[in-house]
Design a protein around this motif. Structure first.
Motif, mmCIF file in Angstrom:
data_model
loop_
_atom_site.group_PDB
_atom_site.id
_atom_site.type_symbol
_atom_site.label_atom_id
_atom_site.label_comp_id
_atom_site.label_asym_id
_atom_site.label_seq_id
_atom_site.Cartn_x
_atom_site.Cartn_y
_atom_site.Cartn_z
ATOM 1 N N LEU A 134 -40.517 117.180 65.487
ATOM 2 C CA LEU A 134 -40.873 115.770 65.426
ATOM 3 C C LEU A 134 -42.336 115.536 65.796
ATOM 4 O O LEU A 134 -42.999 114.654 65.239
ATOM 5 C CB LEU A 134 -39.956 114.954 66.342
ATOM 6 C CG LEU A 134 -38.513 114.789 65.859
ATOM 7 C CD1 LEU A 134 -37.672 114.089 66.919
ATOM 8 C CD2 LEU A 134 -38.454 114.015 64.542
ATOM 9 N N VAL A 135 -42.847 116.315 66.745
ATOM 10 C CA VAL A 135 -44.266 116.192 67.110
ATOM 11 C C VAL A 135 -45.143 116.544 65.908
ATOM 12 O O VAL A 135 -46.106 115.832 65.583
ATOM 13 C CB VAL A 135 -44.598 117.084 68.321
ATOM 14 C CG1 VAL A 135 -46.108 117.189 68.528
ATOM 15 C CG2 VAL A 135 -43.936 116.537 69.586
ATOM 16 N N LEU A 136 -44.818 117.654 65.242
ATOM 17 C CA LEU A 136 -45.572 118.059 64.049
ATOM 18 C C LEU A 136 -45.479 116.987 62.970
ATOM 19 O O LEU A 136 -46.488 116.624 62.349
ATOM 20 C CB LEU A 136 -45.027 119.392 63.528
ATOM 21 C CG LEU A 136 -45.610 119.899 62.207
ATOM 22 C CD1 LEU A 136 -47.106 120.153 62.331
ATOM 23 C CD2 LEU A 136 -44.882 121.161 61.748
ATOM 24 N N TRP A 137 -44.289 116.472 62.750
ATOM 25 C CA TRP A 137 -44.092 115.436 61.729
ATOM 26 C C TRP A 137 -44.885 114.170 62.048
ATOM 27 O O TRP A 137 -45.530 113.600 61.162
ATOM 28 C CB TRP A 137 -42.605 115.108 61.627
ATOM 29 C CG TRP A 137 -42.330 113.811 60.937
ATOM 30 C CD1 TRP A 137 -42.437 113.543 59.612
ATOM 31 C CD2 TRP A 137 -41.926 112.584 61.562
ATOM 32 N NE1 TRP A 137 -42.108 112.229 59.356
ATOM 33 C CE2 TRP A 137 -41.789 111.622 60.537
ATOM 34 C CE3 TRP A 137 -41.638 112.222 62.870
ATOM 35 C CZ2 TRP A 137 -41.401 110.312 60.803
ATOM 36 C CZ3 TRP A 137 -41.256 110.922 63.141
ATOM 37 C CH2 TRP A 137 -41.141 109.985 62.116
ATOM 38 N N ALA A 138 -44.857 113.732 63.317
ATOM 39 C CA ALA A 138 -45.573 112.509 63.686
ATOM 40 C C ALA A 138 -47.073 112.664 63.443
ATOM 41 O O ALA A 138 -47.736 111.758 62.910
ATOM 42 C CB ALA A 138 -45.301 112.164 65.147
ATOM 43 N N TRP A 139 -47.615 113.830 63.802
ATOM 44 C CA TRP A 139 -49.044 114.071 63.592
ATOM 45 C C TRP A 139 -49.393 114.053 62.106
ATOM 46 O O TRP A 139 -50.324 113.363 61.680
ATOM 47 C CB TRP A 139 -49.440 115.414 64.212
ATOM 48 C CG TRP A 139 -50.806 115.867 63.798
ATOM 49 C CD1 TRP A 139 -51.995 115.236 64.031
ATOM 50 C CD2 TRP A 139 -51.124 117.045 63.039
ATOM 51 N NE1 TRP A 139 -53.039 115.945 63.468
ATOM 52 C CE2 TRP A 139 -52.530 117.064 62.859
ATOM 53 C CE3 TRP A 139 -50.360 118.089 62.521
ATOM 54 C CZ2 TRP A 139 -53.166 118.082 62.161
ATOM 55 C CZ3 TRP A 139 -50.989 119.105 61.819
ATOM 56 C CH2 TRP A 139 -52.380 119.093 61.657
ATOM 57 N N ARG A 140 -48.635 114.783 61.304
ATOM 58 C CA ARG A 140 -48.943 114.875 59.878
ATOM 59 C C ARG A 140 -48.694 113.539 59.175
ATOM 60 O O ARG A 140 -49.413 113.171 58.242
ATOM 61 C CB ARG A 140 -48.103 115.973 59.221
ATOM 62 C CG ARG A 140 -48.346 117.364 59.828
ATOM 63 C CD ARG A 140 -48.404 118.444 58.779
ATOM 64 N NE ARG A 140 -49.494 118.214 57.853
ATOM 65 C CZ ARG A 140 -49.425 118.443 56.554
ATOM 66 N NH1 ARG A 140 -48.312 118.911 56.023
ATOM 67 N NH2 ARG A 140 -50.444 118.222 55.768
ATOM 68 N N SER A 141 -47.697 112.797 59.604
ATOM 69 C CA SER A 141 -47.416 111.496 59.001
ATOM 70 C C SER A 141 -48.545 110.516 59.271
ATOM 71 O O SER A 141 -48.934 109.734 58.388
ATOM 72 C CB SER A 141 -46.097 110.936 59.539
ATOM 73 O OG SER A 141 -45.007 111.732 59.135
ATOM 74 N N ARG A 142 -49.089 110.546 60.477
ATOM 75 C CA ARG A 142 -50.201 109.654 60.802
ATOM 76 C C ARG A 142 -51.440 110.004 59.979
ATOM 77 O O ARG A 142 -52.186 109.115 59.546
ATOM 78 C CB ARG A 142 -50.500 109.723 62.299
ATOM 79 C CG ARG A 142 -49.457 109.016 63.156
ATOM 80 C CD ARG A 142 -49.766 109.166 64.640
ATOM 81 N NE ARG A 142 -51.015 108.518 64.979
ATOM 82 C CZ ARG A 142 -51.148 107.230 65.270
ATOM 83 N NH1 ARG A 142 -50.082 106.437 65.252
ATOM 84 N NH2 ARG A 142 -52.314 106.712 65.587
ATOM 85 N N VAL A 143 -51.658 111.290 59.754
ATOM 86 C CA VAL A 143 -52.778 111.706 58.902
ATOM 87 C C VAL A 143 -52.576 111.169 57.485
ATOM 88 O O VAL A 143 -53.499 110.615 56.866
ATOM 89 C CB VAL A 143 -52.922 113.237 58.887
ATOM 90 C CG1 VAL A 143 -53.939 113.672 57.846
ATOM 91 C CG2 VAL A 143 -53.316 113.748 60.266
ATOM 92 N N ALA A 144 -51.360 111.316 56.955
ATOM 93 C CA ALA A 144 -51.088 110.835 55.593
ATOM 94 C C ALA A 144 -51.245 109.322 55.505
ATOM 95 O O ALA A 144 -51.866 108.800 54.564
ATOM 96 C CB ALA A 144 -49.686 111.251 55.168
ATOM 97 N N ALA A 145 -50.711 108.603 56.475
ATOM 98 C CA ALA A 145 -50.784 107.142 56.444
ATOM 99 C C ALA A 145 -52.214 106.644 56.597
ATOM 100 O O ALA A 145 -52.598 105.625 56.010
ATOM 101 C CB ALA A 145 -49.899 106.550 57.536
ATOM 102 N N SER A 146 -53.015 107.366 57.365
ATOM 103 C CA SER A 146 -54.389 106.920 57.609
ATOM 104 C C SER A 146 -55.233 106.932 56.350
ATOM 105 O O SER A 146 -56.243 106.229 56.268
ATOM 106 C CB SER A 146 -55.051 107.801 58.678
ATOM 107 O OG SER A 146 -55.288 109.117 58.185
ATOM 108 N N VAL A 147 -54.834 107.720 55.357
ATOM 109 C CA VAL A 147 -55.577 107.764 54.096
ATOM 110 C C VAL A 147 -54.772 107.147 52.951
ATOM 111 O O VAL A 147 -55.102 107.328 51.777
ATOM 112 C CB VAL A 147 -55.974 109.227 53.753
ATOM 113 C CG1 VAL A 147 -56.939 109.762 54.774
ATOM 114 C CG2 VAL A 147 -54.751 110.133 53.653
ATOM 115 N N GLY A 148 -53.696 106.430 53.296
ATOM 116 C CA GLY A 148 -52.916 105.727 52.284
ATOM 117 C C GLY A 148 -52.067 106.603 51.406
ATOM 118 O O GLY A 148 -51.703 106.191 50.294
ATOM 119 N N ASP A 149 -51.716 107.788 51.866
ATOM 120 C CA ASP A 149 -50.931 108.720 51.057
ATOM 121 C C ASP A 149 -49.445 108.540 51.364
ATOM 122 O O ASP A 149 -48.839 109.334 52.081
ATOM 123 C CB ASP A 149 -51.374 110.154 51.337
ATOM 124 C CG ASP A 149 -50.782 111.141 50.351
ATOM 125 O OD1 ASP A 149 -49.955 110.732 49.522
ATOM 126 O OD2 ASP A 149 -51.149 112.330 50.417
#
Length: 440
Positions: free
Chosen positions: A270-285
């Protein structure tokens, strides 16, 4: 005959050949489940509506399987109690095929346009390949609802949310009210700071649940106080079809699986997912957000049967997109397309079933959990796409935001970067560009 006509005839012939090959493969490799889960759904509804029984007391004769979804799912499926068995099969198959086709079109069509593929041809080829995809064929053969839930979530993440719709979140809320596991997408909205959509999703799920409780108070009371917690109704955790982290731990020690080990793995995932999800959301992906959250849902859920892995389909399609967006002939394109091909091949092969009877030993650990490793690989290494810069006179449309743009990608650790030679135009082209800039 014109060249365009010859090309069309060749493409039609290729699709026919591929469709026949897939049909032959399915006739040999696809297991016939006789719409087992659909029998459970319809049997429970008939028992409830026509025979006066409680829906959660029903068990399919000769099995331990009963209706395990929330009461709102029973409300949605209620018309099935009034359909004949064959009509229920037709509705189930049609719903699965249509929702899958729409999702594939949303994800694949931007790739086709950018790559210059014939759009109908790329779509037809993709449909044939998805028909052979084990999670998809298992979903259809069981009569499962996975594609419907994936479609509802995709409506939000691929269409409504990128366009700033006030209705964004309603699909996730409905999916959560039908089956609890898509609720992780509400967490995704919270983790990535989309508060309005998260409130809409939570409100929709709550309203649907309250509606079902008002209509069916006895069934709702039984579900939330008893049926929800009866894990024996869903099957054996160590069964090889359970391709979740819980299944991995259970197969290591079927008699006494370690809950602590499972919880630690879930926390790290979940920690890995939260980090990667925030990266994706920050660029609108949002497409990658859909893929990452679908993968983590399969990983952390206590039970993820093979047919639940239709949630990995967006990730595989995104690998194709990322590969086709890379420079032709470059290492990045080769690696990403190879990863997509290998992941698809394994998820079509039924490889885990070779260890159905004996999943002990190193080979059982490595190959009996193959689909888990693919889910982890997608979660950790699926490239995140950056939004292409736009001028003020070229605003993003909702469809552009939801689609897979042809811009660069943010690479996680372990994914090959483009070589500088891949990034720079050839020397002659650089010279022409320099001259053009000088003239300007």
């Amino acid at each position: 005959m014109a060249q365009g006509a010859r090309r069309t005839i060749g493409q039609v012939a290729a699709v026919i050949v591929l469709a026949v090959a897939v049909a032959g493969f399915l006739s040999v490799a696809a297991v016939r489940h006789g719409f087992f889960d659909l029998q459970v759904y319809r049997g429970a509804l008939v028992w409830w509506v026509h025979d006066g029984g409680e829906i959660y007391d029903y068990l399919k004769p000769g099995t331990q399987y009963g209706f395990t979804y929330p009461p709102f799912a029973a409300l949605v499926m209620l018309p099935m109690a009034y359909l004949s068995w064959h009509a229920a099969i037709v509705v189930s198959v049609a719903a699965g095929v249509v929702t899958s086709a729409v999702l594939i079109w949303w994800l694949l069509d931007p790739v086709s346009r950018r790559a210059g593929w014939t759009r109908w041809f790329a779509f037809a080829v993709a449909l044939c390949l998805v028909a052979a995809f084990e999670p998809m064929r298992e979903t259809i053969n069981f009569g499962q609802v996975n594609t419907l839930l994936l479609f509802l979530v995709a409506v939000d993440l691929l269409r409504l949310l990128p366009g700033g719709s006030r209705w964004a979140g309603i699909g996730i809320g409905l999916a959560t009210a039908i089956k609890l596991t898509p609720g992780i997408f509400i967490v995704y909205l919270l983790v990535t700071g989309r508060w309005r959509a998260a409130v809409t999703a939570s409100g929709t799920a709550t309203a649907a649940t309250v509606l079902a409780a008002a209509l069916f108070p006895d069934a709702s009371r039984e579900f939330w106080t008893s049926a929800l917690w009866n894990t024996g109704r869903v099957g054996e955790l160590a069964f090889v079809s359970n391709q979740s982290l819980r299944g991995v731990v259970a197969r290591l020690d079927p008699e006494s699986p370690s809950t602590l080990a499972w919880l630690l793995l879930v926390a790290a995932t979940l920690v890995l997912w939260a980090w990667r999800s925030r990266v994706a959301a920050s660029v609108g992906d949002e497409a990658t957000g859909l893929a990452l959250t679908g993968a983590v849902m399969c990983l952390v859920s206590p039970v993820t049967w093979v047919h639940h892995l239709v949630w990995l389909l967006p990730g595989l399609l995104l690998l194709v997109d990322r590969g086709m967006a890379a420079p032709p002939g470059g290492r990045r394109r080769r690696v990403l397309l190879a990863c997509a091909t290998i992941g698809y091949a394994f998820l079509t092969s039924r490889i885990v079933w070779a260890w159905e009877k004996d999943f002990t030993g190193l080979d059982g650990f490595l190959f009996g959990n193959t689909y888990v490793w693919i889910s982890l690989a997608l979660l950790a290494f699926l490239p995140v796409r950056r939004a292409a810069p736009r001028s003020p006179s070229d605003p993003a449309s909702p469809s552009d935001s939801a689609s897979l743009s042809d811009s660069a990608a943010v690479e996680p650790a372990g994914v090959p970067q483009l070589d500088q030679s891949d990034r720079r135009p050839p020397a002659g082209q650089r010279h022409r560009i320099g001259r053009a800039l000088t003239v300007r």
